[in-house]
Design an enzyme around this catalytic site. Sequence first.
Site, mmCIF file in Angstrom:
data_model
loop_
_atom_site.group_PDB
_atom_site.id
_atom_site.type_symbol
_atom_site.label_atom_id
_atom_site.label_comp_id
_atom_site.label_asym_id
_atom_site.label_seq_id
_atom_site.Cartn_x
_atom_site.Cartn_y
_atom_site.Cartn_z
ATOM 1 N N TYR A 100 0.837 -1.192 0.000
ATOM 2 C CA TYR A 100 0.000 0.000 0.000
ATOM 3 C C TYR A 100 0.878 1.251 0.000
ATOM 4 O O TYR A 100 0.580 2.227 -0.678
ATOM 5 C CB TYR A 100 -0.943 0.008 1.213
ATOM 6 C CG TYR A 100 -1.970 -1.096 1.164
ATOM 7 C CD1 TYR A 100 -3.161 -0.941 0.477
ATOM 8 C CD2 TYR A 100 -1.742 -2.318 1.798
ATOM 9 C CE1 TYR A 100 -4.094 -1.957 0.419
ATOM 10 C CE2 TYR A 100 -2.665 -3.342 1.754
ATOM 11 C CZ TYR A 100 -3.841 -3.161 1.055
ATOM 12 O OH TYR A 100 -4.770 -4.171 0.992
ATOM 13 N N ASN A 123 -12.609 -0.248 -5.066
ATOM 14 C CA ASN A 123 -12.460 -0.698 -6.454
ATOM 15 C C ASN A 123 -13.619 -1.617 -6.830
ATOM 16 O O ASN A 123 -13.803 -2.670 -6.234
ATOM 17 C CB ASN A 123 -11.121 -1.431 -6.606
ATOM 18 C CG ASN A 123 -10.957 -2.074 -7.959
ATOM 19 O OD1 ASN A 123 -11.557 -1.665 -8.944
ATOM 20 N ND2 ASN A 123 -10.136 -3.106 -8.002
ATOM 21 N N CYS A 131 -6.525 -5.089 -7.591
ATOM 22 C CA CYS A 131 -6.286 -4.679 -6.206
ATOM 23 C C CYS A 131 -5.778 -5.848 -5.362
ATOM 24 O O CYS A 131 -5.185 -5.629 -4.305
ATOM 25 C CB CYS A 131 -7.537 -4.066 -5.606
ATOM 26 S SG CYS A 131 -9.009 -5.074 -5.744
ATOM 27 N N HIS A 132 -5.960 -7.074 -5.842
ATOM 28 C CA HIS A 132 -5.468 -8.239 -5.097
ATOM 29 C C HIS A 132 -3.937 -8.289 -5.062
ATOM 30 O O HIS A 132 -3.367 -9.005 -4.250
ATOM 31 C CB HIS A 132 -6.026 -9.546 -5.696
ATOM 32 C CG HIS A 132 -5.649 -9.787 -7.110
ATOM 33 N ND1 HIS A 132 -6.339 -9.214 -8.171
ATOM 34 C CD2 HIS A 132 -4.650 -10.523 -7.655
ATOM 35 C CE1 HIS A 132 -5.780 -9.609 -9.298
ATOM 36 N NE2 HIS A 132 -4.753 -10.385 -9.021
ATOM 37 N N GLU A 159 -1.735 -16.537 -10.095
ATOM 38 C CA GLU A 159 -0.795 -15.749 -10.894
ATOM 39 C C GLU A 159 0.637 -16.245 -10.715
ATOM 40 O O GLU A 159 1.400 -16.270 -11.677
ATOM 41 C CB GLU A 159 -0.913 -14.270 -10.541
ATOM 42 C CG GLU A 159 -2.212 -13.666 -11.018
ATOM 43 C CD GLU A 159 -2.295 -12.167 -10.819
ATOM 44 O OE1 GLU A 159 -1.277 -11.524 -10.465
ATOM 45 O OE2 GLU A 159 -3.402 -11.620 -11.022
#
Length: 165
Positions: A100, A123, A131-132, A159
Site C-alpha cells: 500500500y 475498487n 487490487c489483489h 498468478e
Amino acid sequence: MKLEYSIYKSDLLGCIYVISDGEAIVSVELFEEDWQQLRQQYEMIKSNSPLLENAVQQLDEYFHGKRKAFHLPLKWKGTEFQEQVWQALCEIPYGTTVSYSDIAEKIGRPKAVRAVGQANRANELAIFVPCHRVVGKNGSLTGYAGNRTNVKERLLQLERRYRTI
C-alpha cells in the site's frame, strides 16, 4: 439505470458477475451477497453482448493462465485520488505484489497509505483492476473486500503458478 451482466463460472472462485453499461465494464462482483445488493439498486438484464462475451472470454483466459493483462473498456467512478490509485493498480505486473505504501509513493502521496487502502476497497472492477496485488508492507495479505483475504490469496497463487508460462 439499466445495466447488462454476464456470469463467468470460475473453478477457483465460483460465479463472477461482470456488469456493463453497454459501453464499458462498470463492475465485477465476486461475492453473491454483493451481487444481490447491486441487483436491488439497478435494473439488470442478462446479456451476451460482444463486450460482455469478450470480458468473460478474457476472464477464462486469465483463470487458465493464458492471459496476463486485460484489454477491455473499463469505467470507474470515484474521486480523483481513488482514480489515481486504480490507475496505479493497473500498472502492477501480473504475478507480483506491491505494498500500500508503494502505491502511495507512486501517486505522490507517501503519507496516504490508509487512504490507498480505502481506495483499494472501493475498487468495483476486481481482477480487471488488480487490487489483489496489493499487500501489507511486511508482505501480509491484508484487507481484501473487507476480510476476504482467502480470495486474494487464491488469485495471487494462480498468478504465481502461471507467471513464467
